[in-house]
Design a protein around this motif. Structure first.
Motif, PDB file in Angstrom:
ATOM      1  N   UNK A   1     -55.486  68.992 161.523  1.00 37.25           N
ATOM      2  CA  UNK A   1     -55.614  68.035 160.412  1.00 37.25           C
ATOM      3  C   UNK A   1     -54.248  67.421 160.085  1.00 37.25           C
ATOM      4  N   UNK A   2     -54.282  66.299 159.402  1.00 33.95           N
ATOM      5  CA  UNK A   2     -53.057  65.706 158.864  1.00 33.95           C
ATOM      6  C   UNK A   2     -52.859  66.215 157.439  1.00 33.95           C
ATOM      7  N   UNK A   3     -51.664  66.716 157.177  1.00 30.79           N
ATOM      8  CA  UNK A   3     -51.336  67.230 155.839  1.00 30.79           C
ATOM      9  C   UNK A   3     -50.426  66.204 155.176  1.00 30.79           C
ATOM     10  N   UNK A   4     -50.907  65.582 154.114  1.00 30.13           N
ATOM     11  CA  UNK A   4     -50.090  64.586 153.411  1.00 30.13           C
ATOM     12  C   UNK A   4     -50.023  64.999 151.941  1.00 30.13           C
ATOM     13  N   UNK A   5     -48.837  65.362 151.484  1.00 30.48           N
ATOM     14  CA  UNK A   5     -48.695  65.761 150.070  1.00 30.48           C
ATOM     15  C   UNK A   5     -49.039  64.556 149.186  1.00 30.48           C
ATOM     16  N   UNK A   6     -49.749  64.787 148.080  1.00 34.50           N
ATOM     17  CA  UNK A   6     -50.150  63.638 147.250  1.00 34.50           C
ATOM     18  C   UNK A   6     -48.980  62.843 146.671  1.00 34.50           C
ATOM     19  N   UNK A   7     -47.798  63.427 146.618  1.00 32.32           N
ATOM     20  CA  UNK A   7     -46.655  62.665 146.086  1.00 32.32           C
ATOM     21  C   UNK A   7     -45.924  61.875 147.172  1.00 32.32           C
ATOM     22  N   UNK A   8     -46.360  61.985 148.412  1.00 34.03           N
ATOM     23  CA  UNK A   8     -45.765  61.165 149.478  1.00 34.03           C
ATOM     24  C   UNK A   8     -46.348  59.759 149.373  1.00 34.03           C
ATOM     25  N   UNK A   9     -45.539  58.760 149.720  1.00 31.68           N
ATOM     26  CA  UNK A   9     -46.086  57.408 149.768  1.00 31.68           C
ATOM     27  C   UNK A   9     -46.223  56.994 151.230  1.00 31.68           C
ATOM     28  N   UNK A  10     -47.457  56.791 151.646  1.00 31.07           N
ATOM     29  CA  UNK A  10     -47.699  56.366 153.027  1.00 31.07           C
ATOM     30  C   UNK A  10     -48.390  55.015 152.965  1.00 31.07           C
ATOM     31  N   UNK A  11     -47.721  53.977 153.455  1.00 30.45           N
ATOM     32  CA  UNK A  11     -48.310  52.644 153.444  1.00 30.45           C
ATOM     33  C   UNK A  11     -49.629  52.637 154.207  1.00 30.45           C
ATOM     34  N   UNK A  12     -50.545  51.784 153.771  1.00 31.61           N
ATOM     35  CA  UNK A  12     -51.818  51.674 154.495  1.00 31.61           C
ATOM     36  C   UNK A  12     -51.607  51.045 155.869  1.00 31.61           C
ATOM     37  N   UNK A  13     -50.430  50.494 156.101  1.00 31.67           N
ATOM     38  CA  UNK A  13     -50.143  49.854 157.388  1.00 31.67           C
ATOM     39  C   UNK A  13     -49.345  50.788 158.309  1.00 31.67           C
ATOM     40  N   UNK A  14     -49.614  52.066 158.173  1.00 28.70           N
ATOM     41  CA  UNK A  14     -48.983  53.083 159.034  1.00 28.70           C
ATOM     42  C   UNK A  14     -50.062  53.628 159.967  1.00 28.70           C
ATOM     43  N   UNK A  15     -49.708  53.760 161.260  1.00 31.00           N
ATOM     44  CA  UNK A  15     -50.650  54.365 162.215  1.00 31.00           C
ATOM     45  C   UNK A  15     -50.257  55.822 162.376  1.00 31.00           C
ATOM     46  N   UNK A  16     -51.253  56.687 162.324  1.00 26.33           N
ATOM     47  CA  UNK A  16     -50.952  58.116 162.378  1.00 26.33           C
ATOM     48  C   UNK A  16     -51.865  58.839 163.347  1.00 26.33           C
ATOM     49  N   UNK A  17     -51.279  59.740 164.145  1.00 30.67           N
ATOM     50  CA  UNK A  17     -52.060  60.545 165.084  1.00 30.67           C
ATOM     51  C   UNK A  17     -52.679  61.764 164.409  1.00 30.67           C
ATOM     52  N   UNK A  18     -52.752  62.863 165.156  1.00 34.11           N
ATOM     53  CA  UNK A  18     -53.362  64.103 164.643  1.00 34.11           C
ATOM     54  C   UNK A  18     -52.288  65.165 164.427  1.00 34.11           C
ATOM     55  N   UNK A  19     -52.585  66.080 163.530  1.00 32.77           N
ATOM     56  CA  UNK A  19     -51.674  67.209 163.312  1.00 32.77           C
ATOM     57  C   UNK A  19     -50.331  66.770 162.744  1.00 32.77           C
ATOM     58  N   UNK A  20     -50.358  65.695 161.950  1.00 35.81           N
ATOM     59  CA  UNK A  20     -49.132  65.157 161.345  1.00 35.81           C
ATOM     60  C   UNK A  20     -48.927  65.813 159.969  1.00 35.81           C
ATOM     61  N   UNK A  21     -47.666  66.101 159.629  1.00 35.05           N
ATOM     62  CA  UNK A  21     -47.353  66.661 158.309  1.00 35.05           C
ATOM     63  C   UNK A  21     -46.391  65.715 157.596  1.00 35.05           C
ATOM     64  N   UNK A  22     -46.730  65.328 156.366  1.00 39.68           N
ATOM     65  CA  UNK A  22     -45.845  64.496 155.542  1.00 39.68           C
ATOM     66  C   UNK A  22     -45.714  65.186 154.185  1.00 39.68           C
ATOM     67  N   UNK A  23     -44.503  65.636 153.873  1.00 40.54           N
ATOM     68  CA  UNK A  23     -44.343  66.514 152.699  1.00 40.54           C
ATOM     69  C   UNK A  23     -43.954  65.738 151.435  1.00 40.54           C
ATOM     70  N   UNK A  24     -43.809  66.479 150.355  1.00 41.32           N
ATOM     71  CA  UNK A  24     -43.653  65.897 149.019  1.00 41.32           C
ATOM     72  C   UNK A  24     -42.510  64.890 148.955  1.00 41.32           C
ATOM     73  N   UNK A  25     -42.792  63.761 148.349  1.00 38.96           N
ATOM     74  CA  UNK A  25     -41.754  62.767 148.072  1.00 38.96           C
ATOM     75  C   UNK A  25     -41.341  61.924 149.266  1.00 38.96           C
ATOM     76  N   UNK A  26     -41.913  62.159 150.432  1.00 40.33           N
ATOM     77  CA  UNK A  26     -41.551  61.337 151.604  1.00 40.33           C
ATOM     78  C   UNK A  26     -42.157  59.942 151.438  1.00 40.33           C
ATOM     79  N   UNK A  27     -41.469  58.967 152.019  1.00 40.69           N
ATOM     80  CA  UNK A  27     -41.984  57.586 152.002  1.00 40.69           C
ATOM     81  C   UNK A  27     -42.085  57.092 153.436  1.00 40.69           C
ATOM     82  N   UNK A  28     -43.238  56.502 153.760  1.00 44.79           N
ATOM     83  CA  UNK A  28     -43.410  55.907 155.094  1.00 44.79           C
ATOM     84  C   UNK A  28     -43.833  54.458 154.866  1.00 44.79           C
ATOM     85  N   UNK A  29     -43.010  53.535 155.277  1.00 46.31           N
ATOM     86  CA  UNK A  29     -43.276  52.131 154.976  1.00 46.31           C
ATOM     87  C   UNK A  29     -44.018  51.411 156.121  1.00 46.31           C
TER      88      UNK A  29
END
Ligand SMILES: CC(C)(COP(=O)(O)OP(=O)(O)OC[C@H]1O[C@@H](n2cnc3c(N)ncnc32)[C@H](O)[C@@H]1OP(=O)(O)O)[C@@H](O)C(=O)NCCC(=O)NCCS
Length: 222
Positions: free
Chosen positions: A94-122
């Motif tokens: 599964x992809x684990x994305x902390x709710x406080x991370x900001x991940x743009x809807x225009x980001x492509x993501x594979x499987x088994x991805x981890x994005x932790x608290x406060x991270x930003x992906x533009x």
């Protein structure tokens, strides 16, 4: 707590952070933590029990009646091996994305991805399978993170940066625009990277310079 069951593989500090991120999401129920270290079997981490992996991951998942896993290992090579073993056992990473991370809807993501608290992906950024973007890392527009790389806490990828597979970007490091960090390389903590980083090199300093070879490689690459 949510009701989608997931297992976490790895009962170390990174595992604890991932259990916390899954719980915070409100989406997942962590059914158990798996770890090879028999001494950890039976302990609890954030109220979740650790189970032995003696009989293998497929058997452990069957026993706990769960078909999903989040691999919680910081080392790129060990994480990759476990990601492959999970897939071989028919589990979904599964992809684990902390709710406080900001991940743009225009980001492509594979499987088994981890994005932790406060991270930003533009926008315009691609994140391949098994990548970890750690706490408060800033991954700006149009970056490309190849499989099984790790962006450590507070690192900054400006824009148009490519991090190739199995590379590490150390805590607080900054990578200037449009550069490539080639595979197996290691950017040290606090580095300011102003030039491409060659295959399997260790760089650090301000500005970053080549300081050695990163000899560690994945046991099996495919
Ligand atoms: C780059 C790195 C991998 C080098 O590790 P190493 O090869 O074991 O290096 P050493 O610890 O033997 O240090 C060698 C020398 O480089 C210096 N050095 C090491 N890393 C440095 C860094 N990031 N910046 C500046 N100097 C550094 C050491 O002080 C030492 O200097 P000395 O010879 O004058 O005493 C490591 O220091 C690093 O930066 N790791 C990042 C860790 C991280 O961000 N972890 C996050 C986990 S979530």
């Amino acid at each position: 707590m949510g009701n989608k069951k997931v297992l976490v593989w790895g009962a170390g500090g990174h595992g604890k952070v991932i259990v916390d991120a899954l719980m915070a999401s409100g989406e997942w129920k962590v059914a158990g933590i798996l770890d090879e270290d028999e001494k950890k079997s039976g302990i609890e981490i954030l109220g979740v029990k650790v189970f032995s992996l003696e009989a293998g991951v497929a058997e452990a998942a069957k026993k706990l009646d769960c078909g999903r896993v989040a691999v919680a290992i910081g080392d790129n090579y060990a994480r990759f091996e476990k990601f492959q073993q999970s897939q071989g056992a028919g589990l979904t990473a599964v992809n684990v994305v902390h709710p406080s991370a900001h991940v743009s809807r225009f980001v492509k993501m594979g499987e088994g991805v981890v994005i932790l608290a406060g991270a930003t992906i533009n926008p315009g950024t691609t994140i391949e399978d098994n990548v970890c973007v750690n706490t408060s890392a800033s991954v700006d527009h149009d970056n490309y993170l190849e499989r099984s790389c790790h962006i450590f806490p507070n690192a900054t990828l400006t824009g148009g940066v490519r991090i190739q597979e199995f590379a590490y970007v150390g805590t607080g490091a900054v990578i200037a625009p449009n550069l490539t960090v080639e595979k197996y390389s290691y950017v040290g903590a606090g580095a300011l990277v102003l030039a491409n980083v060659g295959l399997g090199t260790i760089v650090f300093g301000v500005p970053a310079k080549v300081r050695g070879d990163q000899k560690k490689r994945p046991g099996k690459e495919n």
